[in-house]
Design an enzyme around this catalytic site. Structure first.
Site, PDB file in Angstrom:
ATOM      1  N   TRP A   1       0.966  -1.171  -0.073  1.00 25.26           N
ATOM      2  CA  TRP A   1       0.074   0.056  -0.051  1.00 25.26           C
ATOM      3  C   TRP A   1       0.988   1.297   0.032  1.00 25.26           C
ATOM      4  O   TRP A   1       0.474   2.211   0.609  1.00 25.26           O
ATOM      5  CB  TRP A   1      -0.985   0.199   1.156  1.00 25.26           C
ATOM      6  CG  TRP A   1      -1.579  -1.271   1.562  1.00 25.26           C
ATOM      7  CD1 TRP A   1      -1.565  -1.868   2.750  1.00 25.26           C
ATOM      8  CD2 TRP A   1      -2.276  -1.993   0.782  1.00 25.26           C
ATOM      9  NE1 TRP A   1      -2.384  -2.963   2.710  1.00 25.26           N
ATOM     10  CE2 TRP A   1      -3.187  -3.238   1.758  1.00 25.26           C
ATOM     11  CE3 TRP A   1      -2.794  -1.882  -0.697  1.00 25.26           C
ATOM     12  CZ2 TRP A   1      -3.501  -4.073   1.268  1.00 25.26           C
ATOM     13  CZ3 TRP A   1      -3.471  -2.885  -1.120  1.00 25.26           C
ATOM     14  CH2 TRP A   1      -4.035  -4.117  -0.293  1.00 25.26           C
TER      15      TRP A   1
ATOM     16  N   GLN B   1     -26.725  12.641  -1.936  1.00 26.38           N
ATOM     17  CA  GLN B   1     -28.357  12.539  -1.590  1.00 26.38           C
ATOM     18  C   GLN B   1     -28.611  13.775  -2.074  1.00 26.38           C
ATOM     19  O   GLN B   1     -30.159  13.831  -2.735  1.00 26.38           O
ATOM     20  CB  GLN B   1     -28.438  12.419  -0.176  1.00 26.38           C
ATOM     21  CG  GLN B   1     -30.035  12.030   0.219  1.00 26.38           C
ATOM     22  CD  GLN B   1     -30.209  10.546  -0.282  1.00 26.38           C
ATOM     23  OE1 GLN B   1     -29.121   9.831  -0.708  1.00 26.38           O
ATOM     24  NE2 GLN B   1     -31.411   9.995  -0.164  1.00 26.38           N
TER      25      GLN B   1
ATOM     26  N   GLU C   1      -2.385   6.305   6.892  1.00 29.79           N
ATOM     27  CA  GLU C   1      -1.946   6.905   7.961  1.00 29.79           C
ATOM     28  C   GLU C   1      -2.341   6.693   9.244  1.00 29.79           C
ATOM     29  O   GLU C   1      -2.717   7.582  10.212  1.00 29.79           O
ATOM     30  CB  GLU C   1      -1.570   8.359   7.635  1.00 29.79           C
ATOM     31  CG  GLU C   1      -0.810   8.637   6.492  1.00 29.79           C
ATOM     32  CD  GLU C   1      -0.264   9.998   6.047  1.00 29.79           C
ATOM     33  OE1 GLU C   1      -0.164  10.723   7.091  1.00 29.79           O
ATOM     34  OE2 GLU C   1       0.138  10.306   4.804  1.00 29.79           O
TER      35      GLU C   1
ATOM     36  N   ARG D   1      -0.483  13.535  10.048  1.00 32.03           N
ATOM     37  CA  ARG D   1      -1.945  13.241  10.284  1.00 32.03           C
ATOM     38  C   ARG D   1      -2.744  14.341  10.307  1.00 32.03           C
ATOM     39  O   ARG D   1      -3.718  14.389   9.672  1.00 32.03           O
ATOM     40  CB  ARG D   1      -2.081  12.529  11.615  1.00 32.03           C
ATOM     41  CG  ARG D   1      -2.119  11.068  11.426  1.00 32.03           C
ATOM     42  CD  ARG D   1      -1.959  10.275  12.880  1.00 32.03           C
ATOM     43  NE  ARG D   1      -1.697   9.120  12.204  1.00 32.03           N
ATOM     44  CZ  ARG D   1      -0.686   8.203  13.100  1.00 32.03           C
ATOM     45  NH1 ARG D   1      -0.346   8.558  14.327  1.00 32.03           N
ATOM     46  NH2 ARG D   1      -0.563   6.964  12.895  1.00 32.03           N
TER      47      ARG D   1
HETATM   48  N1  CAA Z   1       3.761   9.257  18.690  1.00 29.61           N
HETATM   49  C1  CAA Z   1       5.189   9.012  18.884  1.00 29.61           C
HETATM   50  N2  CAA Z   1       5.652   7.821  19.549  1.00 29.61           N
HETATM   51  C2  CAA Z   1       4.709   7.032  19.560  1.00 29.61           C
HETATM   52  C3  CAA Z   1       3.271   6.990  19.322  1.00 29.61           C
HETATM   53  C4  CAA Z   1       2.975   8.121  18.778  1.00 29.61           C
HETATM   54  N3  CAA Z   1       1.953   8.605  18.350  1.00 29.61           N
HETATM   55  N4  CAA Z   1       2.623   5.735  19.414  1.00 29.61           N
HETATM   56  C5  CAA Z   1       3.570   4.914  20.036  1.00 29.61           C
HETATM   57  N5  CAA Z   1       4.605   5.548  19.949  1.00 29.61           N
HETATM   58  C6  CAA Z   1       5.969   4.879  20.533  1.00 29.61           C
HETATM   59  C7  CAA Z   1       5.872   4.585  21.944  1.00 29.61           C
HETATM   60  O1  CAA Z   1       6.408   5.653  22.616  1.00 29.61           O
HETATM   61  C8  CAA Z   1       6.944   3.574  22.055  1.00 29.61           C
HETATM   62  O2  CAA Z   1       8.150   4.286  22.122  1.00 29.61           O
HETATM   63  P1  CAA Z   1       9.287   3.838  23.367  1.00 29.61           P
HETATM   64  O3  CAA Z   1       9.316   2.192  23.558  1.00 29.61           O
HETATM   65  O4  CAA Z   1      10.633   4.442  22.750  1.00 29.61           O
HETATM   66  O5  CAA Z   1       8.676   4.698  24.425  1.00 29.61           O
HETATM   67  C9  CAA Z   1       6.665   2.891  20.746  1.00 29.61           C
HETATM   68  O6  CAA Z   1       6.147   3.662  19.773  1.00 29.61           O
HETATM   69  C10 CAA Z   1       5.680   1.606  20.684  1.00 29.61           C
HETATM   70  O7  CAA Z   1       4.550   2.028  21.511  1.00 29.61           O
HETATM   71  P2  CAA Z   1       3.765   0.671  21.816  1.00 29.61           P
HETATM   72  O8  CAA Z   1       4.441  -0.280  22.571  1.00 29.61           O
HETATM   73  O9  CAA Z   1       2.666   1.483  22.620  1.00 29.61           O
HETATM   74  O10 CAA Z   1       3.287   0.144  20.381  1.00 29.61           O
HETATM   75  P3  CAA Z   1       1.991  -0.583  20.258  1.00 29.61           P
HETATM   76  O11 CAA Z   1       2.171  -1.728  19.261  1.00 29.61           O
HETATM   77  O12 CAA Z   1       1.137  -1.042  21.193  1.00 29.61           O
HETATM   78  O13 CAA Z   1       1.304   0.597  19.439  1.00 29.61           O
HETATM   79  C11 CAA Z   1       0.521   1.965  17.426  1.00 29.61           C
HETATM   80  C12 CAA Z   1       1.751   1.344  18.269  1.00 29.61           C
HETATM   81  C13 CAA Z   1       0.230   3.325  17.938  1.00 29.61           C
HETATM   82  C14 CAA Z   1      -0.817   1.243  17.103  1.00 29.61           C
HETATM   83  C15 CAA Z   1       1.474   1.775  16.154  1.00 29.61           C
HETATM   84  O14 CAA Z   1       1.689   0.566  15.664  1.00 29.61           O
HETATM   85  C16 CAA Z   1       0.511   2.769  14.897  1.00 29.61           C
HETATM   86  O15 CAA Z   1       0.501   3.815  15.030  1.00 29.61           O
HETATM   87  N6  CAA Z   1      -0.017   2.001  14.107  1.00 29.61           N
HETATM   88  C17 CAA Z   1      -0.633   2.473  12.728  1.00 29.61           C
HETATM   89  C18 CAA Z   1       0.398   2.738  11.743  1.00 29.61           C
HETATM   90  C19 CAA Z   1       0.059   3.570  10.657  1.00 29.61           C
HETATM   91  O16 CAA Z   1      -0.257   4.611  10.685  1.00 29.61           O
HETATM   92  N7  CAA Z   1       0.176   3.144   9.685  1.00 29.61           N
HETATM   93  C20 CAA Z   1       0.162   4.115   8.311  1.00 29.61           C
HETATM   94  C21 CAA Z   1       1.009   3.520   7.236  1.00 29.61           C
HETATM   95  S1  CAA Z   1       1.893   5.208   6.459  1.00 29.61           S
HETATM   96  C22 CAA Z   1       0.639   5.518   5.313  1.00 29.61           C
HETATM   97  O17 CAA Z   1      -0.318   5.211   5.304  1.00 29.61           O
HETATM   98  C23 CAA Z   1       1.321   6.465   4.364  1.00 29.61           C
HETATM   99  C24 CAA Z   1       0.670   6.554   3.002  1.00 29.61           C
HETATM  100  O18 CAA Z   1       1.289   5.924   2.015  1.00 29.61           O
HETATM  101  C25 CAA Z   1      -0.730   7.489   2.770  1.00 29.61           C
END
Ligand code: CAA
Length: 379
Positions: A156, A336, A363, A243
């Site tokens: 993607w 609509q 994202e 975002r």
């Molecule tokens: N901002 C900064 N840091 C963040 C964060 C945020 N919003 N969310 C998590 N982190 C950091 C945490 O602080 C942690 O870092 P440290 O260990 O250094 O403290 C690390 O990330 C891991 O955090 P978690 O253990 O809490 O991770 P998790 O697995 O429970 O959750 C999640 C993480 C927020 C769900 C993350 O996986 C996420 O954002 N997923 C969505 C991914 C996404 O947005 N994908 C989009 C793809 S890109 C795209 O779409 C581009 C395009 O082409 C248009």
């Protein structure tokens, strides 16, 4: 509290509006139908400084603030959200990340041409089995001498076919979960690096989303972004910035839906009057307008907080969550209001709905935004 735009912000908004109307609008239906990448438009946007809007002039960017960037994104996306996402990825996910975390070498070699709009960037985090659960990276990078050797598949990827430079997240130490992920810059054309066919999508059809494959791709050490093991933090921090870009894209779509519904309702007659005079239509238009304004305010608030150097993670997620929901709802309402005419291409509103849906997915899905907001609330 001041809700006035600066003269510079108004000028950028106006320039983007005129560019969108003269250069993007005439071919939007054709490009949507043929799923044709807008290469010429992207090149012209680069010349206008729209591809590296927030990058400092030191690195050949336009040096604008985030509010200006959001205003420009809204105007471009109002006319063609597919062009909007190409612009958003290059600005927010690529240039922003390189300026903030790149070495001098990376800024000189990669950021400058990206900010000038001469080269295009992509951000490769998602994989077939790592979407929302982004820590589950299967792409690997193994150190061999002065090089890292990359293997794996990304999915993607916006700008996947057209991008010259790709930021690629890969697992460098699988034992360490997210702390074992590193970000690399990979150039188009490097041996073993291939892109897949363009995905046949519901909307934003002219943007080129595809998979990427890495088969023993040799990446030099100097192409490590930030530090080894910091790739996941890099991706998260960069996505926070992305975002408000997608929120702006959604605001553009919902504004276009409102404008289309309003103008059609002033022309179309039923029951002896323009349908604008019917309460059923007035209620719909009023609700669309209120939601549109609220989405725009949330989005510009996130941008203004970032410009003031204040925390904006929660606000950027709120803006994306709400604006994407409103984009879908307003597009549905616009259809609509148009009745049967809303169901055919010529009237654009069916495209607004198809384009709006992805803003609730990429994202970070709406569900992921809620997770981020909740985590920020309890901090
Ligand atoms: N901002 C900064 N840091 C963040 C964060 C945020 N919003 N969310 C998590 N982190 C950091 C945490 O602080 C942690 O870092 P440290 O260990 O250094 O403290 C690390 O990330 C891991 O955090 P978690 O253990 O809490 O991770 P998790 O697995 O429970 O959750 C999640 C993480 C927020 C769900 C993350 O996986 C996420 O954002 N997923 C969505 C991914 C996404 O947005 N994908 C989009 C793809 S890109 C795209 O779409 C581009 C395009 O082409 C248009």
């Amino acid at each position: 509290m001041n809700f006035d735009y600066t003269e510079e912000q108004l000028m950028i908004q106006q320039t983007a509006r005129e560019f969108a109307e003269t250069e993007i609008a005439p071919t939007v239906l054709e490009r949507d139908k043929e799923a044709k990448f807008p290469a010429e438009i992207v090149q012209k946007m680069g010349e206008l400084g729209f591809m590296g809007m927030m990058v400092s002039p030191e690195y050949d960017g336009a040096g604008m603030d985030t509010v200006s960037y959001c205003l420009a994104m809204i105007e471009i996306s109002k006319v063609d959200a597919a062009v909007g996402v190409i612009m958003s990825v290059n600005n927010s996910l690529v240039c922003f990340g390189l300026e903030k975390y790149g070495s001098d070498y990376i800024k000189e070699k990669y950021l400058k041409p990206l900010a000038r709009g001469e080269k295009l960037g992509a951000f490769a985090l998602s994989e077939p089995e790592a979407g929302s659960d982004a820590t589950q990276q299967k792409t690997t990078a193994v150190k061999e001498g002065d090089y890292w050797v990359l293997n794996g598949i990304k999915n993607w990827i916006t700008n996947g076919q057209s991008a010259d430079y790709h930021i690629v997240m890969a697992q460098t130490d699988p034992e360490q979960r997210h702390k074992g992920i590193t970000a690399f810059i990979v150039e188009k054309g490097w041996i073993g690096f291939e892109h897949g066919v363009k995905e046949d999508k519901l909307g934003i059809k002219s943007s080129d989303t595809c998979s990427l494959t890495f088969a023993n791709v040799k990446v030099p050490e100097e192409n490590v972004l930030w530090e080894v093991g910091k790739g996941f933090n890099f991706a998260m921090n960069t996505l926070n910035g992305g975002r408000y870009g997608i929120a702006s894209q959604a605001v553009g779509i919902s504004e276009a839906s409102l404008d289309a519904a309003l103008s059609y309702s002033k022309e179309r007659k039923a029951f002896g009057t323009e349908i604008y005079n019917l309460q059923a239509i007035q209620f719909k238009l009023s609700e669309m307008a209120v939601k549109q304004e609220a989405a725009k305010l949330l989005t510009l608030q996130a941008a203004a907080l970032k410009d003031q150097g204040k925390p904006y993670i929660k606000e950027a997620s709120m803006a994306k969550l709400y604006s994407s929901k409103v984009a879908v709802e307003n597009a549905l309402d616009a259809i609509q209001v148009h009745g049967g005419y809303g169901y055919v291409r010529e009237y654009h509103v069916e495209r607004f709905l198809r384009d709006a849906k992805i803003t609730e997915i990429y994202e970070g899905t709406s569900e992921i935004q809620k997770l981020i907001i909740a985590r920020e609330l309890i901090k």
